[in-house]
Enzyme design. Sequence first.
Site, mmCIF file in Angstrom:
data_model
loop_
_atom_site.group_PDB
_atom_site.id
_atom_site.type_symbol
_atom_site.label_atom_id
_atom_site.label_comp_id
_atom_site.label_asym_id
_atom_site.label_seq_id
_atom_site.Cartn_x
_atom_site.Cartn_y
_atom_site.Cartn_z
ATOM 1 N N TYR A 195 19.877 -59.417 -37.444
ATOM 2 C CA TYR A 195 19.033 -61.069 -38.029
ATOM 3 C C TYR A 195 19.823 -60.881 -39.635
ATOM 4 O O TYR A 195 20.483 -59.508 -39.555
ATOM 5 C CB TYR A 195 17.895 -60.845 -37.984
ATOM 6 C CG TYR A 195 16.860 -60.209 -39.238
ATOM 7 C CD1 TYR A 195 17.078 -58.612 -39.520
ATOM 8 C CD2 TYR A 195 17.287 -60.969 -40.920
ATOM 9 C CE1 TYR A 195 16.441 -58.266 -40.259
ATOM 10 C CE2 TYR A 195 16.843 -59.986 -41.675
ATOM 11 C CZ TYR A 195 16.420 -59.015 -41.352
ATOM 12 O OH TYR A 195 16.025 -57.468 -42.559
ATOM 13 N N ARG A 243 12.187 -55.513 -17.777
ATOM 14 C CA ARG A 243 11.604 -54.440 -18.735
ATOM 15 C C ARG A 243 12.467 -53.228 -18.326
ATOM 16 O O ARG A 243 11.501 -52.517 -17.387
ATOM 17 C CB ARG A 243 10.204 -54.392 -19.604
ATOM 18 C CG ARG A 243 10.516 -53.442 -20.640
ATOM 19 C CD ARG A 243 8.660 -52.579 -20.730
ATOM 20 N NE ARG A 243 9.148 -52.450 -21.709
ATOM 21 C CZ ARG A 243 8.399 -50.816 -22.258
ATOM 22 N NH1 ARG A 243 8.735 -50.174 -20.412
ATOM 23 N NH2 ARG A 243 9.074 -50.239 -22.902
ATOM 24 N N LYS A 291 21.025 -54.507 -39.728
ATOM 25 C CA LYS A 291 20.220 -54.965 -40.315
ATOM 26 C C LYS A 291 19.460 -55.612 -38.694
ATOM 27 O O LYS A 291 19.618 -56.444 -38.032
ATOM 28 C CB LYS A 291 20.928 -56.492 -40.575
ATOM 29 C CG LYS A 291 19.851 -57.038 -41.329
ATOM 30 C CD LYS A 291 20.633 -57.929 -42.412
ATOM 31 C CE LYS A 291 19.388 -58.599 -43.367
ATOM 32 N NZ LYS A 291 18.575 -58.242 -43.951
ATOM 33 N N GLU A 307 16.318 -47.521 -51.340
ATOM 34 C CA GLU A 307 16.085 -49.054 -51.449
ATOM 35 C C GLU A 307 15.255 -49.764 -51.297
ATOM 36 O O GLU A 307 13.622 -48.470 -51.281
ATOM 37 C CB GLU A 307 17.289 -50.220 -50.621
ATOM 38 C CG GLU A 307 16.735 -49.765 -48.684
ATOM 39 C CD GLU A 307 17.298 -49.921 -47.649
ATOM 40 O OE1 GLU A 307 18.300 -51.416 -48.556
ATOM 41 O OE2 GLU A 307 17.290 -50.053 -46.191
ATOM 42 N N LEU A 341 20.150 -50.262 -45.924
ATOM 43 C CA LEU A 341 21.982 -52.208 -45.936
ATOM 44 C C LEU A 341 22.562 -52.442 -46.994
ATOM 45 O O LEU A 341 22.387 -52.060 -48.463
ATOM 46 C CB LEU A 341 20.288 -52.820 -45.513
ATOM 47 C CG LEU A 341 20.949 -54.359 -45.123
ATOM 48 C CD1 LEU A 341 21.153 -54.337 -43.639
ATOM 49 C CD2 LEU A 341 19.678 -55.162 -45.390
HETATM 50 N N1 PDD Z 1 16.112 -58.966 -46.754
HETATM 51 N N2 PDD Z 1 17.573 -53.952 -48.325
HETATM 52 C C1 PDD Z 1 16.752 -54.276 -47.031
HETATM 53 C C2 PDD Z 1 15.777 -53.142 -46.727
HETATM 54 C C3 PDD Z 1 17.035 -56.046 -46.676
HETATM 55 O O1 PDD Z 1 15.868 -56.005 -45.548
HETATM 56 C C4 PDD Z 1 17.400 -57.292 -47.279
HETATM 57 C C5 PDD Z 1 17.797 -58.004 -47.127
HETATM 58 C C6 PDD Z 1 17.941 -55.929 -48.395
HETATM 59 C C7 PDD Z 1 19.361 -56.757 -48.773
HETATM 60 O O2 PDD Z 1 20.401 -57.353 -48.344
HETATM 61 P P1 PDD Z 1 21.082 -59.289 -48.713
HETATM 62 O O3 PDD Z 1 21.597 -59.166 -49.680
HETATM 63 O O4 PDD Z 1 22.003 -58.976 -47.810
HETATM 64 O O5 PDD Z 1 19.554 -59.908 -48.251
HETATM 65 C C8 PDD Z 1 18.835 -55.233 -48.684
HETATM 66 C C9 PDD Z 1 16.375 -60.143 -45.525
HETATM 67 C C10 PDD Z 1 16.654 -60.940 -46.763
HETATM 68 C C11 PDD Z 1 15.216 -60.062 -44.958
HETATM 69 O O6 PDD Z 1 14.770 -59.759 -44.535
HETATM 70 O O7 PDD Z 1 14.550 -61.245 -45.828
#
Ligand code: PDD
Length: 282
Positions: free
Chosen positions: A32, A99, A146, A178, A202
């Site tokens: 996503y 599945r 992601k 993070e 990420l």
């Molecule tokens: N989340 N680290 C994690 C684990 C994240 O889920 C996200 C973003 C980030 C920041 O990434 P970016 O700057 O590309 O949005 C770092 C999204 C927004 C979410 O899950 O809603």
Amino acid sequence: MTVVYLNGKRVDYGDAKVSVEDRGFQFGDGLYEVVRVYGGRFFYLDRHLERLKKGAREIYLDLDFGLDELKEVCRKAVLDGGFKDASVYIQVTRGAAPRQHNFPANTTCTWVVLVREAKAQPQEYYENGVSAITVPDERWMRCNIKSVQLIPNCIAKEKAKKAGAYEAIFHRGGVVTEASSSNVFIVKNKRLFTHPANNFILHGITRGVVLEIAEKLGVEVVEENFTLDKLFDADEVFVTGTMTEIMPIVKVDGKIIGDGVPGEVTRSIMKEFRELTETVDQ
Ligand code: PDD
């Protein structure tokens, strides 16, 4: 108002349905992106799509639509709703099949673009800063992908909520990685530290934007592992993400960070970031 495109076609929100045997549903076998729109302008959509393409390669997912097509659908969805400030949620899964763990042979991806108005976070969060807790990082070893498999992130975020905190900061054996839905930065003696962009985090688009801003401002950046001790001892802490933007953290596990208010380096980065949100359109 929520605008949904399913497999490239506009559908009513209530009719936007996928199979019970969709691999996203059964295996979390999908990816996503969340992209922000400011004043009708996309904020680095191309970078998000590039990350999606890389992620697809990592999980051996053949995207059976082009990134240009996906981009066009994102644009149409925002225009359809007449959105000014919006979040664009993109999800792609390996599709539906009886599945079995092995990848199915002749399946087409399921892909969704969902757009709704973005709710800005309370201004006082940015002005006064917010608090965070720390939690062990219990995720897999490929956090650069992601993936829609976010249970450890959801558990961590829920723990933060129960503790009255905004965010949960992950550490792996004492090394800060993070946060549950954002990247973590600390400032010490005017130098900016953040975890290296490897498989343990990420590679956030906002993180990348912050590194560019730091360079522009002449702030030295150190992309190296740092420990929880360093986090608590930091002059400033902030987290970054598409919906989070740049959020100052002034308290971690009940301990005050620095002076207990958003610091100078954080504020100057926030200012530059805000200017970008008023101009970037790509
Ligand atoms: N989340 N680290 C994690 C684990 C994240 O889920 C996200 C973003 C980030 C920041 O990434 P970016 O700057 O590309 O949005 C770092 C999204 C927004 C979410 O899950 O809603």
